[in-house]
Enzyme design. Structure first.
Site, short mmCIF file in Angstrom:
data_model
loop_
_atom_site.label_atom_id
_atom_site.label_comp_id
_atom_site.label_asym_id
_atom_site.label_seq_id
_atom_site.Cartn_x
_atom_site.Cartn_y
_atom_site.Cartn_z
N SER A 19 0.83 -1.20 0.00
CA SER A 19 0.00 0.00 0.00
C SER A 19 0.87 1.26 0.00
CB SER A 19 -0.89 0.01 1.24
OG SER A 19 -0.08 0.07 2.40
N TYR A 50 -4.34 0.92 3.31
CA TYR A 50 -5.33 -0.09 2.90
C TYR A 50 -6.13 -0.58 4.11
CZ TYR A 50 -3.16 -1.09 -1.74
OH TYR A 50 -2.69 -1.04 -3.03
N GLY A 51 -5.51 -0.45 5.31
CA GLY A 51 -6.00 -1.13 6.51
C GLY A 51 -7.46 -0.92 6.89
N CYS A 81 2.55 -6.99 1.68
CA CYS A 81 1.55 -6.29 2.49
C CYS A 81 0.62 -7.35 3.08
CB CYS A 81 0.79 -5.34 1.58
SG CYS A 81 -0.60 -4.50 2.36
N ASN A 82 0.53 -7.41 4.39
CA ASN A 82 -0.36 -8.39 5.03
C ASN A 82 -1.81 -8.15 4.65
OD1 ASN A 82 1.28 -9.85 7.51
ND2 ASN A 82 2.09 -7.84 7.02
N THR A 83 -2.19 -6.87 4.60
CA THR A 83 -3.59 -6.52 4.33
C THR A 83 -3.97 -6.93 2.91
OG1 THR A 83 -3.20 -4.61 5.76
CG2 THR A 83 -5.24 -4.61 4.49
N CYS A 194 2.06 -6.27 10.04
CA CYS A 194 1.90 -5.25 8.99
C CYS A 194 3.31 -4.87 8.59
CB CYS A 194 1.16 -4.03 9.55
SG CYS A 194 1.24 -2.57 8.47
N THR A 195 3.58 -4.80 7.29
CA THR A 195 4.96 -4.59 6.85
C THR A 195 5.48 -3.18 7.14
OG1 THR A 195 4.13 -4.17 4.61
CG2 THR A 195 4.89 -6.41 5.10
N HIS A 196 4.59 -2.27 7.51
CA HIS A 196 5.06 -0.94 7.92
C HIS A 196 5.72 -0.99 9.32
CE1 HIS A 196 2.49 0.61 4.67
NE2 HIS A 196 3.01 1.80 4.86
N1 DGL Z 1 1.73 -2.55 4.96
C1 DGL Z 1 0.42 -3.05 5.04
C2 DGL Z 1 0.33 -4.39 5.74
O1 DGL Z 1 1.29 -5.12 5.77
C3 DGL Z 1 -0.76 -2.20 5.36
C4 DGL Z 1 -0.71 -0.81 5.81
C5 DGL Z 1 -1.96 -0.09 5.38
O2 DGL Z 1 -1.96 0.34 4.23
O3 DGL Z 1 -2.90 0.02 6.17
O4 DGL Z 1 -0.71 -4.77 6.24
#
Ligand code: DGL
Length: 282
Positions: A19, A50-51, A81-83, A194-196
């Site tokens: 995202s 995206y969350g 991205c997990n989401t 979450c990868t962030h």
């Molecule tokens: N980096 C994303 C993840 O791994 C999501 C962050 C987002 O866009 O809310 O879930």
């Protein structure tokens, strides 16, 4: 005499997307484990986060980005991205049945294996935690272990990382609000779902040192994803054979300058970056 196709395919790039900038926490491991691969990184920062978005929106974004990356020649995809993985990996695999597609999911299994208190905190977006994919993963691990998972949706945290605020008062306040209750309930292992979030891992560790009654381990699956990508490339005969360092190119639906600064600050890399405008159909 013409070159053989398999030879050509191996030099094609791997497409990686998120995202926004969170996928850089996965990309850094890919650069270490598969240094000769050519890479494309797509940051959908214009549509982040995206969350909190509806599942259908995330599926549509993921399919659009995949199509774009394939048009740039991608031989494999990493949904960093997990989401997006939770929402759309099934749709991606259905649309591209022969393409290697590697996703990311919260590391519940490694966390369950190391937790001594048998309490594991899971930090992720609302969308990931409410997904069917996550529910199934949690049920499967819970059936095999006695671990209790304490789930925490971290609304706003990915935005802070996206803004480059890894240690600001507002970020520390959010972390305190989300992480402290998990530690006080006895969690000795925190899953970064979450990868962030790996980019705020130092701040989480500082917080844990101050407030946790027990030593705390943090689980991030970035390295496991890079290894899985290597296995998938081998399985499909797609691993690049040359020993030189691969070329990285990046794309963003947000600001080029911001992404360039982020690459420099977080990874010390300076890829060529192209801004993608929504008129292009993505
Ligand atoms: N980096 C994303 C993840 O791994 C999501 C962050 C987002 O866009 O809310 O879930």
């Amino acid at each position: 005499m013409s070159q053989t196709t398999p030879m050509d395919s191996r030099t094609l790039p791997v497409g990686v997307f998120d995202s926004g900038i969170g996928g850089l926490s996965v990309l850094r491991h890919i650069c270490v484990h598969l240094p000769s691969e050519n890479l494309l990184y797509f940051a959908d920062s214009g549509f982040a986060p995206y969350g909190g978005k509806p599942r259908e929106v995330i599926v549509a974004r993921s399919l659009g980005i995949a199509e774009f990356l394939l048009a740039q020649g991608a031989k494999a995809l990493v949904v960093a991205c997990n989401t997006a993985t939770a929402a759309s990996i099934k749709a991606l695999r259905e649309r591209y049945p022969t393409l290697p597609v590697v996703g990311v999911e919260p590391g519940l299994k490694p966390a369950a294996a190391i937790s001594k208190t048998r309490k594991v905190g899971v930090l992720a977006t609302e969308r990931t935690l409410s997904s069917e994919k996550f529910r199934l993963l949690r049920e499967q691990i819970s059936a095999d272990t006695d671990v209790e998972f304490l789930l925490q949706a971290c609304k706003g945290l990915a935005d802070q990382v996206e803004k480059g605020e890894l240690n600001s008062p507002a970020t520390l306040d959010l972390l305190n609000r989300y992480v402290t209750p998990l530690l006080q309930q006895g969690a000795d292992t925190l899953v970064l779902g979450c990868t962030h979030y790996p980019f705020v891992q130092p701040a989480i560790e500082n917080l844990a040192r101050r407030v946790a009654p027990q030593p705390v381990s943090i689980v991030d699956t970035g390295e496991a994803v890079a290894r899985q990508l290597g296995r998938q490339l081998d399985k499909h005969g797609l691993r690049r054979q040359e020993s030189g360092t691969g070329i990285l190119r990046a794309f963003t639906t947000g600001s080029r300058t911001t992404l360039a600064r982020t690459f420099e600050t977080l990874l010390h890399l300076h890829p060529e970056i192209t801004a993608i405008h929504t008129e292009t159909g993505i």
